[in-house]
Scaffold this motif. Structure first.
Motif, PDB file in Angstrom:
ATOM      1  N   LYS A 123       0.838  -1.202   0.000  1.00 12.04           N
ATOM      2  CA  LYS A 123       0.000   0.000   0.000  1.00 12.04           C
ATOM      3  C   LYS A 123       0.872   1.251   0.000  1.00 12.04           C
ATOM      4  N   SER A 124       0.498   2.187  -0.819  1.00 14.34           N
ATOM      5  CA  SER A 124       1.216   3.448  -0.934  1.00 14.34           C
ATOM      6  C   SER A 124       0.721   4.448   0.098  1.00 14.34           C
ATOM      7  N   THR A 125       1.597   5.369   0.437  1.00 12.63           N
ATOM      8  CA  THR A 125       1.201   6.472   1.319  1.00 12.63           C
ATOM      9  C   THR A 125       0.679   7.657   0.506  1.00 12.63           C
ATOM     10  N   LEU A 126       0.763   7.567  -0.813  1.00  8.88           N
ATOM     11  CA  LEU A 126       0.268   8.646  -1.667  1.00  8.88           C
ATOM     12  C   LEU A 126      -1.249   8.568  -1.799  1.00  8.88           C
ATOM     13  N   PRO A 127      -1.912   9.717  -1.895  1.00  8.38           N
ATOM     14  CA  PRO A 127      -3.352   9.703  -2.182  1.00  8.38           C
ATOM     15  C   PRO A 127      -3.607   9.063  -3.558  1.00  8.38           C
ATOM     16  N   ASP A 128      -4.789   8.512  -3.748  1.00  9.60           N
ATOM     17  CA  ASP A 128      -5.107   7.773  -4.974  1.00  9.60           C
ATOM     18  C   ASP A 128      -4.863   8.573  -6.257  1.00  9.60           C
ATOM     19  N   ALA A 129      -5.274   9.822  -6.284  1.00  9.67           N
ATOM     20  CA  ALA A 129      -5.094  10.635  -7.502  1.00  9.67           C
ATOM     21  C   ALA A 129      -3.614  10.826  -7.813  1.00  9.67           C
ATOM     22  N   ASP A 130      -2.817  11.092  -6.787  1.00  9.40           N
ATOM     23  CA  ASP A 130      -1.372  11.250  -6.983  1.00  9.40           C
ATOM     24  C   ASP A 130      -0.735   9.928  -7.403  1.00  9.40           C
ATOM     25  N   LEU A 131      -1.196   8.846  -6.792  1.00  7.83           N
ATOM     26  CA  LEU A 131      -0.665   7.524  -7.120  1.00  7.83           C
ATOM     27  C   LEU A 131      -0.937   7.182  -8.583  1.00  7.83           C
ATOM     28  N   LYS A 132      -2.095   7.561  -9.084  1.00  5.89           N
ATOM     29  CA  LYS A 132      -2.427   7.316 -10.492  1.00  5.89           C
ATOM     30  C   LYS A 132      -1.457   8.069 -11.403  1.00  5.89           C
ATOM     31  N   THR A 133      -1.210   9.330 -11.111  1.00 12.78           N
ATOM     32  CA  THR A 133      -0.290  10.152 -11.904  1.00 12.78           C
ATOM     33  C   THR A 133       1.118   9.571 -11.880  1.00 12.78           C
ATOM     34  N   VAL A 134       1.582   9.264 -10.705  1.00  9.41           N
ATOM     35  CA  VAL A 134       2.936   8.726 -10.541  1.00  9.41           C
ATOM     36  C   VAL A 134       3.041   7.344 -11.184  1.00  9.41           C
ATOM     37  N   GLY A 135       2.022   6.530 -11.005  1.00  6.80           N
ATOM     38  CA  GLY A 135       2.031   5.192 -11.594  1.00  6.80           C
ATOM     39  C   GLY A 135       2.093   5.216 -13.109  1.00  6.80           C
ATOM     40  N   GLU A 136       1.331   6.100 -13.725  1.00  7.03           N
ATOM     41  CA  GLU A 136       1.362   6.220 -15.187  1.00  7.03           C
ATOM     42  C   GLU A 136       2.739   6.687 -15.661  1.00  7.03           C
ATOM     43  N   ARG A 186       7.987  16.425 -14.931  1.00 14.84           N
ATOM     44  CA  ARG A 186       7.113  17.553 -14.581  1.00 14.84           C
ATOM     45  C   ARG A 186       5.816  17.067 -13.928  1.00 14.84           C
ATOM     46  N   SER A 187       5.280  15.954 -14.423  1.00 18.55           N
ATOM     47  CA  SER A 187       3.989  15.489 -13.898  1.00 18.55           C
ATOM     48  C   SER A 187       4.088  14.952 -12.474  1.00 18.55           C
ATOM     49  N   VAL A 188       5.240  14.427 -12.089  1.00 25.15           N
ATOM     50  CA  VAL A 188       5.362  13.831 -10.746  1.00 25.15           C
ATOM     51  C   VAL A 188       5.978  14.773  -9.716  1.00 25.15           C
ATOM     52  N   GLY A 189       6.471  15.932 -10.143  1.00 27.67           N
ATOM     53  CA  GLY A 189       7.159  16.844  -9.228  1.00 27.67           C
ATOM     54  C   GLY A 189       6.347  17.233  -8.018  1.00 27.67           C
ATOM     55  N   GLU A 190       5.117  17.597  -8.244  1.00 26.64           N
ATOM     56  CA  GLU A 190       4.247  18.015  -7.141  1.00 26.64           C
ATOM     57  C   GLU A 190       3.787  16.833  -6.285  1.00 26.64           C
ATOM     58  N   PRO A 191       3.239  15.784  -6.902  1.00 29.72           N
ATOM     59  CA  PRO A 191       2.723  14.698  -6.058  1.00 29.72           C
ATOM     60  C   PRO A 191       3.785  13.805  -5.417  1.00 29.72           C
ATOM     61  N   ASP A 192       4.978  13.700  -6.027  1.00 32.54           N
ATOM     62  CA  ASP A 192       5.966  12.769  -5.485  1.00 32.54           C
ATOM     63  C   ASP A 192       7.398  13.182  -5.843  1.00 32.54           C
ATOM     64  N   PRO A 193       7.998  14.055  -5.038  1.00 30.54           N
ATOM     65  CA  PRO A 193       9.370  14.491  -5.295  1.00 30.54           C
ATOM     66  C   PRO A 193      10.401  13.357  -5.299  1.00 30.54           C
ATOM     67  N   VAL A 194      10.100  12.256  -4.642  1.00 30.18           N
ATOM     68  CA  VAL A 194      11.023  11.116  -4.643  1.00 30.18           C
ATOM     69  C   VAL A 194      11.125  10.545  -6.063  1.00 30.18           C
ATOM     70  N   THR A 195       9.988  10.350  -6.697  1.00 31.00           N
ATOM     71  CA  THR A 195       9.979   9.870  -8.076  1.00 31.00           C
ATOM     72  C   THR A 195      10.557  10.926  -9.011  1.00 31.00           C
ATOM     73  N   GLU A 196      10.268  12.182  -8.752  1.00 30.80           N
ATOM     74  CA  GLU A 196      10.835  13.269  -9.565  1.00 30.80           C
ATOM     75  C   GLU A 196      12.364  13.197  -9.549  1.00 30.80           C
ATOM     76  N   ASP A 197      12.934  12.926  -8.396  1.00 33.88           N
ATOM     77  CA  ASP A 197      14.386  12.832  -8.280  1.00 33.88           C
ATOM     78  C   ASP A 197      14.954  11.723  -9.176  1.00 33.88           C
ATOM     79  N   ILE A 198      14.256  10.605  -9.254  1.00 32.27           N
ATOM     80  CA  ILE A 198      14.684   9.514 -10.143  1.00 32.27           C
ATOM     81  C   ILE A 198      14.691  10.013 -11.584  1.00 32.27           C
ATOM     82  N   PHE A 199      13.641  10.707 -11.968  1.00 30.62           N
ATOM     83  CA  PHE A 199      13.554  11.232 -13.337  1.00 30.62           C
ATOM     84  C   PHE A 199      14.637  12.277 -13.622  1.00 30.62           C
ATOM     85  N   ILE A 200      14.962  13.088 -12.644  1.00 34.64           N
ATOM     86  CA  ILE A 200      16.010  14.101 -12.821  1.00 34.64           C
ATOM     87  C   ILE A 200      17.342  13.417 -13.110  1.00 34.64           C
TER      88      ILE A 200
END
Length: 158
Positions: free
Chosen positions: A6-19, A125-139
């Motif tokens: 289970k993720s700690t992210l809210p469902d809407a953010d999890l959908k964005t990050v997952g995609e 850009r899409s994950v920066g707001e909902p999940d900076p951890v994933t954003e860091d991977i993309f950077i």
């Protein structure tokens, strides 16, 4: 026994990050396959240097595909790197069959890297707001791919 991560992210953010993670996983798996296909089929006076340079791209793509897939898993999202999924959804153009002249091989890699980098930047850009951890991977991923892109462009002077 059934176990769900289970993720700690809210469902809407999890959908964005997952995609974003799934899209990047597919592109990275395909990039590694494209680079290997060219690696096996490149010919010409710069064969050796391009052959070795392609191995560097494969190593980067495989390493980051694992990082991206494990990030998805950590968020409770099952990653999908199956060949049918990659073939159906990758942003990278299909690679020509057979031998590739060194200059053509370089052009193909430049295009493949551009497609992968373009997707990574959009996803970053899409994950920066909902999940900076994933954003860091993309950077970090984008920086490494851009280095490969630069080196391949320099091969053909374009």
């Amino acid at each position: 026994m059934t176990y769900a991560v289970k993720s700690t992210l809210p469902d809407a953010d999890l959908k964005t990050v997952g995609e974003a993670l799934q899209g990047e996983l597919v592109d990275l798996v395909d990039l590694s396959l494209v680079a290997k296909q060219i690696h096996w089929n490149v010919i010409g006076p710069r064969f050796r240097s391009i052959h070795l340079q392609l191995d560097d791209v494969v190593a980067t793509a495989r390493s980051y595909s694992d990082t991206v897939a494990e990030r998805a898993s950590a968020l409770g999202l099952p990653p999908d790197g199956r060949s049918s999924t990659v073939a159906a959804t990758s942003a990278i153009e299909r690679v020509a069959e057979g031998w590739q002249k060194d200059t053509d091989a370089v052009r193909t890699m430049v295009k493949a890297l551009e497609a992968t980098i373009g997707g990574a930047r959009e996803r970053m850009r899409s994950v920066g707001e909902p999940d900076p951890v994933t954003e860091d991977i993309f950077i970090q991923l984008t920086a490494d791919l851009e280095k490969h892109h630069w080196m391949f462009q320099a091969e053909n002077g374009s």
